[in-house]
Design a protein around this motif. Sequence first.
Motif, PDB file in Angstrom:
ATOM      1  N   ASP A  33       0.799  -1.228   0.000  1.00 45.01           N
ATOM      2  CA  ASP A  33       0.000   0.000   0.000  1.00 45.01           C
ATOM      3  C   ASP A  33       0.831   1.276   0.000  1.00 45.01           C
ATOM      4  O   ASP A  33       0.333   2.346   0.326  1.00 45.01           O
ATOM      5  CB  ASP A  33      -0.952   0.004   1.199  1.00 45.01           C
ATOM      6  N   ARG A  34       2.075   1.169  -0.396  1.00 44.85           N
ATOM      7  CA  ARG A  34       2.959   2.339  -0.404  1.00 44.85           C
ATOM      8  C   ARG A  34       2.399   3.459  -1.282  1.00 44.85           C
ATOM      9  O   ARG A  34       2.430   4.637  -0.903  1.00 44.85           O
ATOM     10  CB  ARG A  34       4.347   1.937  -0.884  1.00 44.85           C
ATOM     11  N   ALA A  35       1.861   3.118  -2.445  1.00 47.45           N
ATOM     12  CA  ALA A  35       1.325   4.132  -3.365  1.00 47.45           C
ATOM     13  C   ALA A  35       0.148   4.875  -2.737  1.00 47.45           C
ATOM     14  O   ALA A  35      -0.009   6.084  -2.940  1.00 47.45           O
ATOM     15  CB  ALA A  35       0.900   3.484  -4.679  1.00 47.45           C
ATOM     16  N   ILE A  36      -0.652   4.180  -1.953  1.00 45.85           N
ATOM     17  CA  ILE A  36      -1.779   4.829  -1.268  1.00 45.85           C
ATOM     18  C   ILE A  36      -1.248   5.873  -0.289  1.00 45.85           C
ATOM     19  O   ILE A  36      -1.736   7.000  -0.241  1.00 45.85           O
ATOM     20  CB  ILE A  36      -2.662   3.790  -0.538  1.00 45.85           C
ATOM     21  N   ALA A  37      -0.247   5.502   0.492  1.00 47.30           N
ATOM     22  CA  ALA A  37       0.341   6.438   1.453  1.00 47.30           C
ATOM     23  C   ALA A  37       0.922   7.650   0.737  1.00 47.30           C
ATOM     24  O   ALA A  37       0.700   8.789   1.163  1.00 47.30           O
ATOM     25  CB  ALA A  37       1.415   5.736   2.278  1.00 47.30           C
ATOM     26  N   GLU A  38       1.632   7.412  -0.351  1.00 49.93           N
ATOM     27  CA  GLU A  38       2.228   8.519  -1.103  1.00 49.93           C
ATOM     28  C   GLU A  38       1.156   9.451  -1.662  1.00 49.93           C
ATOM     29  O   GLU A  38       1.281  10.680  -1.587  1.00 49.93           O
ATOM     30  CB  GLU A  38       3.110   7.976  -2.226  1.00 49.93           C
ATOM     31  N   ASP A  39       0.087   8.872  -2.213  1.00 52.91           N
ATOM     32  CA  ASP A  39      -1.012   9.680  -2.771  1.00 52.91           C
ATOM     33  C   ASP A  39      -1.704  10.506  -1.689  1.00 52.91           C
ATOM     34  O   ASP A  39      -2.007  11.692  -1.889  1.00 52.91           O
ATOM     35  CB  ASP A  39      -2.041   8.800  -3.472  1.00 52.91           C
ATOM     36  N   GLU A  40      -1.966   9.899  -0.563  1.00 49.88           N
ATOM     37  CA  GLU A  40      -2.669  10.622   0.510  1.00 49.88           C
ATOM     38  C   GLU A  40      -1.785  11.681   1.151  1.00 49.88           C
ATOM     39  O   GLU A  40      -2.276  12.741   1.545  1.00 49.88           O
ATOM     40  CB  GLU A  40      -3.219   9.650   1.552  1.00 49.88           C
ATOM     41  N   LEU A  41      -0.500  11.419   1.253  1.00 47.05           N
ATOM     42  CA  LEU A  41       0.412  12.452   1.763  1.00 47.05           C
ATOM     43  C   LEU A  41       0.466  13.629   0.791  1.00 47.05           C
ATOM     44  O   LEU A  41       0.501  14.789   1.219  1.00 47.05           O
ATOM     45  CB  LEU A  41       1.810  11.877   2.005  1.00 47.05           C
ATOM     46  N   ALA A  42       0.433  13.342  -0.493  1.00 46.64           N
ATOM     47  CA  ALA A  42       0.392  14.419  -1.497  1.00 46.64           C
ATOM     48  C   ALA A  42      -0.906  15.212  -1.362  1.00 46.64           C
ATOM     49  O   ALA A  42      -0.906  16.449  -1.464  1.00 46.64           O
ATOM     50  CB  ALA A  42       0.527  13.844  -2.897  1.00 46.64           C
TER      51      ALA A  42
END
Length: 95
Positions: A33-42
């Motif tokens: 789920d790394r991409a989810i974390a990156e998207d939500e942090l953005a």
Amino acid sequence: MTGSDEDPRVVELKTAVSRLRRELAAHPAEFPDRAIAEDELAALAAMAVSGIPEIPRLRRSLLLIAGSIGSVSALTKGLADVRSAVELFGGPPRR
């Protein structure tokens, strides 16, 4: 707004999100789920830049980030800082 006129809660959110984004980028392990974390942090960063963010959206992003990186112990402190910054905008809704 100038830096001195900026809401201190927004400043704290920007700082915490930026720090966690850097920590996540530097973390060598891949996880599902790394991409989810990156998207939500953005998304959190964009909300902070735009001024006072929507509290329900802040909380939703926080939950998604926590769910996606919560088991990565190296990111625990950064996640806690983001949570603290989100809580500056008000506690969880009362039931």
